[in-house]
Design an enzyme around this catalytic site. Structure first.
Site, PDB file in Angstrom:
ATOM      1  N   GLU A 400       1.045  -0.844  -0.181  1.00  0.00           N
ATOM      2  CA  GLU A 400      -0.037  -0.036  -0.070  1.00  0.00           C
ATOM      3  C   GLU A 400       0.847   1.521  -0.115  1.00  0.00           C
ATOM      4  OE1 GLU A 400      -2.710  -2.641   1.555  1.00  0.00           O
ATOM      5  OE2 GLU A 400      -1.110  -2.187   1.857  1.00  0.00           O
ATOM      6  N   GLN A 422      -7.962  -2.182  -0.281  1.00  0.00           N
ATOM      7  CA  GLN A 422      -8.950  -3.441  -0.576  1.00  0.00           C
ATOM      8  C   GLN A 422      -9.711  -3.405   0.745  1.00  0.00           C
ATOM      9  OE1 GLN A 422      -7.027  -7.838  -0.160  1.00  0.00           O
ATOM     10  NE2 GLN A 422      -7.860  -7.766  -2.672  1.00  0.00           N
ATOM     11  N   PHE A 423      -9.486  -2.657   2.251  1.00  0.00           N
ATOM     12  CA  PHE A 423     -10.138  -2.681   3.098  1.00  0.00           C
ATOM     13  C   PHE A 423      -9.433  -1.651   4.146  1.00  0.00           C
ATOM     14  CE2 PHE A 423     -10.576  -7.322   2.821  1.00  0.00           C
ATOM     15  CZ  PHE A 423     -12.023  -7.144   3.064  1.00  0.00           C
ATOM     16  N   ALA A 424     -10.438  -0.609   4.289  1.00  0.00           N
ATOM     17  CA  ALA A 424      -9.425   0.683   4.984  1.00  0.00           C
ATOM     18  C   ALA A 424      -8.681   0.092   6.274  1.00  0.00           C
ATOM     19  CB  ALA A 424     -10.959   1.553   5.529  1.00  0.00           C
ATOM     20  N   ASP A 425      -8.816  -0.844   6.347  1.00  0.00           N
ATOM     21  CA  ASP A 425      -7.734  -0.918   7.852  1.00  0.00           C
ATOM     22  C   ASP A 425      -6.364  -0.794   7.069  1.00  0.00           C
ATOM     23  OD1 ASP A 425     -10.043  -2.473   9.467  1.00  0.00           O
ATOM     24  OD2 ASP A 425     -10.616  -2.499   7.888  1.00  0.00           O
ATOM     25  N   PHE A 426      -6.017  -1.560   6.439  1.00  0.00           N
ATOM     26  CA  PHE A 426      -4.602  -1.625   5.466  1.00  0.00           C
ATOM     27  C   PHE A 426      -4.866  -0.481   4.523  1.00  0.00           C
ATOM     28  CE2 PHE A 426      -6.744  -6.121   3.129  1.00  0.00           C
ATOM     29  CZ  PHE A 426      -6.921  -6.749   4.795  1.00  0.00           C
ATOM     30  N   HIS A 467     -10.551  -6.189   9.388  1.00  0.00           N
ATOM     31  CA  HIS A 467     -11.112  -5.434   7.992  1.00  0.00           C
ATOM     32  C   HIS A 467     -12.578  -4.833   8.614  1.00  0.00           C
ATOM     33  CE1 HIS A 467      -8.810  -9.112   6.927  1.00  0.00           C
ATOM     34  NE2 HIS A 467      -8.902  -8.993   6.383  1.00  0.00           N
TER      35      HIS A 467
END
Length: 661
Positions: A400, A422-426, A467
């Site tokens: 990222e 892919q997910f905001a967490d990432f 996630h």
């Protein structure tokens, strides 16, 4: 004197002398700066003495319209691109004729005029910027290369490995230059890595690599010129390790006591300027008289331009200018929605926006993990590859950080970039370039970041701690970013179109639980919705309910269960900027406010909004502002635990308490 083996090959005397003048100029400027810093006339200095051949050699083999990304010890890049010295001096003195309006120091700046993109102190992101610049050249089928510098210390950063991997996988024409001068600030190389040569790392990325004597200007120039010609014809990345030595401290204040004297003695006889001068003198290419003439000319230029800067007034603080430069000025483009509508899901609205924006902007690139043939984790870009091709719909490696920096490079080189997390967490692994690069670039040197970062977020899907976060507060706190968070398909499409139109960096949140659960009549054609305009979902007189994202739907459900409550329900839609006008007008009408957010309470946007309402509308309030948020814990996996964590159930109770106040 000569300790370096020079081979001029077929270079003309004119080229040989030009290289000497280019070496001499940064050396003489540095010698002047070292005097001035002792006199207290320069505040800080990162010396490149002993390393001039690298900066000069790299810059000399590039065409003037090819980008170069230097570090803070590469004065020779700036002088070889013929930036007027008085502008460099103004930059170092923090005056208006510099490149950052006094907002950043030394070499932390860029200039499109000279195709130089300066570093940020976090070092690694500039490697990704080079990837993005090179990608833009490649997409336009231009035979251009990009050169980027890093030090041996920064090769330990994850961004270094990510950038080389992306450049290799995508065959990007980037010349990665490692200046291995033996030390980080004070940490020697034997405490930084265990491979014998950093160039050996190229093999791990399927990338050719070379080791060059960084003090030998002719070896640097001849090898890099050969590589530059080859890379333009056959686009690919190359890793080059320049062996050299830092003859001064990391910066002047740090000194050099931690470096053994024998190293200085050994490298002193390999001085790149003095050795090359002796070579030219011995071969009759340079005369003492010509050397003195060169030095007199450069000294005159230094003294004249330094004096010009001393006469330049100190920069004046302007509150209006400081605030106005945080974002690139942008006039909202109002595209009206068509009469023809269709009932579509939230997820379809986002997909439509991306598709219509790709049609509108041939220079738009979408990047993300699994977004090409697979269509993304949520299938939002399904079918895009068939329509727009893999060059513009790009699967990325799992990295990222460097992909965000690559997006910045695309923006610098006239592209629009949309990055899907892919997910905001990432986004945490891409946090640095968002908050320190994208957010600050326009303020620092008026270079915008035409980048949208899409953030699938939120709970309610039993996806667990990694996630399910809704982490908008990480970014609403950061000046220079715009943050959008729609709750309905109509808004999702119009706001994403605006985000892509806006040349500033936009963090665009999309709640996963809404993707397939919410449908709405949405115009089939392209339209936009302005940022900073909240939506009034319902109107009443008893209480103001403020929310965004999934919280809007929770509030709608609970209000529908209580028809006796007369409420204004405000969907913020845009979190940065915020629509204070609508909020304050409602609060002054109802006198009571409850703010519902899915994020945890402390440090969330509800807290800041509550404080602002208290400060601005205190006399209109009939009760304290109420905040409702998720528990102060990570978000759990099992449904009963997640339901307890999320604030939906608590909202109803707190709303009734507030109304009874």
């Amino acid at each position: 004197m000569e300790t370096l083996n020079y081979d001029k090959k077929s270079l003309s005397n004119e080229v040989l002398l030009d290289l000497y003048k280019k070496l001499l100029k940064p050396r003489m400027i540095e010698e002047k700066m070292l005097i001035l810093i002792r006199q207290g006339k320069v505040s800080k200095w990162f010396s490149g003495i002993g390393q001039e051949a690298i900066a000069v050699g790299v810059t000399s083999v590039l065409e003037n319209d090819e980008y170069i990304l230097p570090m803070h010890r590469n004065l020779g890049v700036f002088t070889s691109r013929n930036i007027p010295l008085h502008r460099l001096f103004s930059q170092w003195q923090g005056k208006a004729n510099g490149f950052t309006k006094g907002r950043d120091r030394s070499f932390h700046f860029g200039t499109q005029e000279y195709k130089i993109i300066g570093m940020i102190s976090h070092l690694g992101p500039q490697l990704g910027i080079a990837d993005g610049i090179a990608l833009a050249h490649k997409l336009r089928k231009e035979n251009k290369i990009t050169a980027v510098f890093t030090g041996e210390g920064a090769t330990s950063e994850g961004d270094f490995h990510e950038a080389l991997n992306v450049a290799s996988v995508w065959d990007l024409p980037v010349m990665f230059i490692i200046e291995n001068n033996g030390y980080g600030l004070s940490t020697p190389t034997n405490e930084q890595y265990r491979c014998e040569n950093l160039a050996d790392r190229g093999a791990g990325y399927g990338m050719e690599s070379y080791i060059i004597d960084g003090n030998n200007i002719l070896e640097v120039y001849n090898k890099l010129n050969e590589l530059a010609i080859s890379m333009r014809e056959n686009p690919r990345p190359v890793l080059i390790e320049m062996k050299t030595f830092r003859m001064r401290g990391h910066e002047e204040a740090s000194g050099t006591k931690y470096i053994p004297q024998e190293l200085f003695d050994m490298w002193k006889v390999k001085d790149p300027v003095e050795n090359y001068k002796e070579y030219l003198l011995e071969n009759g290419i340079l005369t003492t008289e010509l050397d003195e003439a060169f030095r007199a000319e450069i000294k005159n230029e230094i003294d004249t331009d330094w004096q010009k800067v001393q006469e330049e007034p100190a920069i004046e603080a302007s509150l209006e200018e400081e605030l106005n430069d945080v974002y690139k000025p942008y006039t909202f483009e109002d595209y009206k929605p068509s009469e023809t509508k269709e009932n579509i899901r939230f997820i379809d609205a986002i997909s439509q926006s991306l598709k219509q924006s790709m049609e509108k902007y041939p220079n738009m690139v979408i990047m993300g993990q699994d977004i090409a043939e697979y269509g993304g984790a949520f299938k939002i870009t399904q079918g895009f590859v068939e329509e727009f091709g893999k060059e513009r719909v790009r699967n990325t490696p799992i990295c990222e950080s460097i992909i965000v920096s690559t997006a910045m490079g695309l923006s610098i080189n006239k592209y629009k970039a949309v990055v899907e997390m892919q997910f905001a967490d990432f986004v945490s692994t891409g946090f640095n370039p968002i908050v320190n690069l994208l957010a600050k670039s326009h303020y620092r040197w008026l270079e915008h970041a035409d980048v949208v970062v899409r953030m699938p977020c939120g709970g309610g899907t039993q996806a667990g701690p990694f996630h399910s976060q809704t982490n908008e507060a990480w970014f609403t706190k950061t000046p220079g970013l715009k943050v959008v968070y729609p709750a309905f398909p109509y808004d999702a499409k119009g706001l994403l179109n605006t985000a892509i139109n806006d040349p500033n960096p936009v963090i665009y949140f999309e709640h996963k639980a809404l993707y397939r659960s919410i449908q709405q009549e949405v115009p089939v054609d392209y339209y936009t919705i302005p940022f900073g305009k909240a939506a009034m979902i319902k109107e009443g007189n008893d209480v103001t309910v403020i929310s965004f994202g999934a919280g809007v739907h929770w509030a709608m459900e609970i209000l529908s269960n209580h028809p006796e409550i007369s409420a204004d329900l405000i969907d913020l839609r845009s979190l940065q900027p915020l629509d204070y006008e609508t909020i304050f007008a409602s609060v002054k009408k109802t006198g009571k406010v409850i703010i519902l957010q899915e994020d945890t309470m402390f440090g969330g946007i509800a807290s800041d909004l509550s404080a602002t309402i208290m400060e601005t509308c205190f006399e209109s309030l009939d009760a304290p502002v109420k905040r409702v948020a998720s528990l102060e814990s990570p978000i759990p996996f099992m449904k009963n635990l997640e339901d307890q964590y999320l604030p939906k159930a608590r909202f109803e109770k707190e709303l009734l308490v507030l109304l009874d106040y």
